[in-house]
Scaffold this motif. Structure first.
Motif, PDB file in Angstrom:
ATOM      1  N   PRO A 104       0.831  -1.201   0.000  1.00 16.31           N
ATOM      2  CA  PRO A 104       0.000   0.000   0.000  1.00 16.31           C
ATOM      3  C   PRO A 104       0.866   1.251   0.000  1.00 16.31           C
TER       4      PRO A 104
ATOM      5  N   VAL B  76      -0.991   4.639   3.739  1.00 17.03           N
ATOM      6  CA  VAL B  76      -1.489   3.907   4.904  1.00 17.03           C
ATOM      7  C   VAL B  76      -1.979   4.911   5.933  1.00 17.03           C
TER       8      VAL B  76
ATOM      9  N   ILE C  81       5.852   2.512   1.848  1.00 21.58           N
ATOM     10  CA  ILE C  81       4.790   3.498   2.095  1.00 21.58           C
ATOM     11  C   ILE C  81       5.307   4.893   1.730  1.00 21.58           C
TER      12      ILE C  81
ATOM     13  N   LEU D 111      -4.894   1.501   2.649  1.00 20.45           N
ATOM     14  CA  LEU D 111      -5.025   0.629   3.826  1.00 20.45           C
ATOM     15  C   LEU D 111      -5.261   1.491   5.065  1.00 20.45           C
TER      16      LEU D 111
ATOM     17  N   ILE E  26       0.504  -5.150   6.254  1.00 22.80           N
ATOM     18  CA  ILE E  26       0.748  -5.045   4.804  1.00 22.80           C
ATOM     19  C   ILE E  26       0.578  -6.416   4.143  1.00 22.80           C
TER      20      ILE E  26
END
Ligand code: IPE
Ligand code: MG
Length: 261
Positions: free
Chosen positions: A24, A27, A68, A197, A239
Motif C-alpha cells: 500500500p 497507509v 509506504i 489501507l 501489509i
C-alpha cells in the motif's frame, strides 16, 4: 479558493526500493489503545499517550522502507474534547513532545508534514507549532506524514461543503461543477490519493469518524496489539494482510470478465 489541491504537492519519489509489489502506498492508522496499555501496567493514561508517541516515531521511521509514501495518523478527534480536562491537556501536549525531538530529523530526512483538522479551538502555541512543522518541511517530497489533530471526517466534509457553498454564493463556482473530484480537492486531504489501507490496532473495529470520504475503497485491517506496543513487525503483518486482499473497486476480477465475456 475552494480548490485546495494546488497548495499540495505529492511526493515525486517512487516507493522504497525493495518494497514488495502491491504494497500500500498510502497507509492510515488510528492510533488507539494508549489508555488500556497504561491501565494494564497500573500507570496513568498520560504515560500511555507518551508511549504512543514513541510508537509513532518507530512507525514513521519504518514506513518508507516498507514502500509506504504517505502516512496519515489519527492523533486527536473532534470528539476527544469530551475527555477529562487533564487528559485533553496531555493530548494537546503530544504534538510538541513529538516535534520538539523529531522536527529537525523529519526536515533533514525529506519528510513533508501536514496537519489535518480544525485549527479553531487549538491554542495559539499549538497552531504555531503545526504551522512551523508544515512550513519547515514544505519543500520535502521523500515521504508525506499527515497528522490528523482536532480532526473529524464529518467536520472535514462539512467544512468542505461550506467552502464550496461560499464559492457558489460568490459566483465563482457553478453548482453543476461540483462532483467527486472537486469535492475531494476541497477536503483537508486534498492533493493526496485516498488511503489504500486503514489500520486500527487495539481490537476496536470501527472508523470513529476517521477519513470517512477518503475511506471509500480502503482495505481495513484490525489488529489486537495496543498502539504503544505497535512496531514495524505489526506494520509488516498488516501489509501482508493487505496484499492478500482482492481489490476490485466496484468492478470485477479479470477472470470473471473473460468468463462473462
Ligand atoms: C488513543 O488511545 C489516543 C487517542 C484517542 C487520542 P486511547 O486513549 O483511546 O486509549 P484507550 O482506547 O482508552 O485504550
Ligand atoms: Mg481509544
Amino acid at each position: 479558493m475552494a480548490d485546495r489541491s494546488k497548495t499540495s504537492t505529492e511526493p515525486a519519489a517512487p516507493g522504497a526500493e525493495g518494497a514488495p509489489a502491491g504494497a500500500p502506498l498510502h497507509v492510515a492508522i488510528v492510533m488507539d489503545g494508549n489508555g488500556r496499555w497504561a491501565h494494564k501496567r497500573g500507570l496513568p493514561r498520560t504515560l500511555g499517550h507518551r508511549a504512543g508517541v514513541e510508537a509513532l516515531r518507530r512507525i514513521v521511521e519504518a514506513a518508507p522502507g516498507l514502500g509506504i509514501r504517505w502516512l496519515t495518523v489519527f492523533g486527536f478527534s473532534t470528539e476527544n474534547w469530551s475527555r477529562p480536562a487533564a487528559e485533553v491537556a496531555e493530548l494537546m501536549a503530544l504534538p510538541k513532545r513529538y516535534f520538539k525531538a523529531d522536527l529537525k530529523r523529519l526536515e533533514r530526512e525529506g519528510v513533508r508534514v501536514r496537519a489535518l483538522g480544525r485549527r479553531d479551538g487549538l491554542s495559539q502555541d499549538l497552531v504555531a507549532l503545526l504551522e512551523e512543522a508544515e512550513h519547515r518541511t514544505a519543500g520535502n517530497d521523500r515521504f508525506f506524514l499527515q497528522i490528523a489533530f482536532n480532526y473529524g471526517g464529518q467536520a472535514d466534509i462539512a467544512d468542505a461543503a461550506r467552502r464550496l457553498a461560499q464559492e457558489v454564493a460568490a459566483g465563482r463556482l457553478e453548482p453543476s461543477a461540483i462532483d467527486e473530484r472537486v469535492f475531494s480537492q476541497t477536503l483537508s486531504t486534498a492533493g493526496l490519493p485516498p488511503p489504500d489501507l486503514i489500520i486500527r490496532p487495539s481490537g476496536e473495529q470501527r472508523l470513529s469518524n476517521f477519513l470517512l470520504w477518503e475511506a471509500a475503497y480502503a482495505e481495513l485491517v484490525f489488529q489486537d496489539v495496543l498502539w504503544p506496543d505497535y512496531d514495524s513487525g505489526c506494520l509488516s503483518e498488516a501489509i501482508r494482510t493487505f496484499r492478500a486482499r482482492d481489490r476490485r473497486f466496484g468492478g470485477v476480477v479479470s477472470d470473471d470478465v473473460l468468463v462473462a465475456g
